[in-house]
Design a protein around this motif. Structure first.
Motif: not given
Length: 305
Positions: A75-89
């Motif tokens: 879960a932690g790695a998946a969340r980190n990957a999501g943050l790295a890909a996110a472009a929203g404010d």
């Protein structure tokens, strides 16, 4: 406010693992939001069912959807990957087996407009706006909901922060860091509209003794962080850990484990009781409300039962 034309872009990150039977319901609920200025980041954590193909289908059909595929890493790695890909404010979270009402994101977007100087909006009982370092104290005293799902955080606050590889409680550890880093946090009453699916097989949930054996490490990481950055709140951290230990004690007791795991189960319960006693012996009495004394008493009853 014309919510459909609002300029604030919100990234909704959805970590997924083997949730094929739930994912369409989840994605449809997010993409059907009345607040349209969103991006959806699907992070496939090495699923072995039809989840990866379903993620890709949604990306083909809606240009607001981005997909990250990775080998299974938790879960932690998946969340980190999501943050790295996110472009929203701003960043919000939904689990792949859950779903939300169509005005869920809009409710938070309206709070962002009402509190333009806030770095985070989160639900809880301590309604109001708090300036650093007070959000951390309010969180540790359980006056904010301890889940990512009911938070909307400025993406820049997450910069430099990473989710740990803990199998349990990595979201709480992150929220503690967010509450410390944010300059101002708006706390709103608990909102309705998030629907939780109790799916023990998902990336963010697990029901084994092995997973719960990692909870003391999560507790120690919380205590160490607060001791380092805000030592005057250390007793508040002990209270938070005490409360959490009471909840885990109940779940561990309910586990039906094989004979070879009975010794580990007893050892874990003993250690969890230690956190309860540690909190009770160092209650942050000057910061507590009457209801929080009741919480302490409840944790003690769970520990002694």
């Amino acid at each position: 406010m014309d919510i459909g034309c609002h300029t604030c872009k919100i990234s909704v990150i959805i970590p997924v693992y083997n949730v094929e039977q739930y994912l369409s319901r989840c994605c449809d609920s997010v993409l059907g939001q009345t607040y349209r200025n969103i991006e959806v980041v699907l992070v496939d954590d090495g699923s072995t069912d039809g989840t990866p193909a379903l993620c890709d289908r949604y990306a083909r059909e809606d240009d607001r959807v981005r997909v990250v595929h990775q080998a299974n890493a938790g879960a932690g790695a998946a969340r980190n990957a999501g943050l790295a890909a996110a472009a929203g404010d701003w960043v919000m979270w939904v689990d792949g087996d859950d779903w939300i009402e169509d005005d869920w994101v809009e409710g938070f977007a309206r709070q962002l407009e009402a509190h333009p100087d806030a770095d985070a909006v989160i639900t809880g009982t301590a309604a109001g706006v708090y300036a650093h370092p007070e959000p951390l104290r309010q969180f540790l005293l359980d006056r904010m909901v301890h889940t990512l799902w009911t938070s909307c955080v400025r993406r820049s606050v997450y910069e430099g922060l990473v989710f740990t590889d803990q199998k349990i409680g990595e979201d709480v550890l992150m929220l503690i860091r967010v509450m410390w880093k944010a300059h101002r946090v708006a706390v709103i009453p608990r909102s309705r509209g998030y629907h939780y699916e109790d799916n023990a097989a998902s990336v963010t949930r697990a029901g084994s003794l092995h997973t719960r054996l990692g909870w003391p490490k999560r507790a120690d990481l919380e205590l160490a962080f607060v001791r380092d950055v805000a030592p005057t709140m250390f007793d508040c951290a002990r209270f938070d850990v005490m409360r959490g230990a009471g909840v885990i004690i109940e779940s561990v007791r309910r586990l039906d484990v094989p004979p070879e795991e009975q010794a580990e189960k007893r050892a874990l319960l003993k250690r969890l009781r230690g956190y309860v006693w540690g909190g009770l012996l160092h209650l942050p009495v000057r910061s507590m409300h009457r209801k929080e004394y009741a919480t302490a008493l409840g944790s003690l009853k769970k520990a002694l039962r």
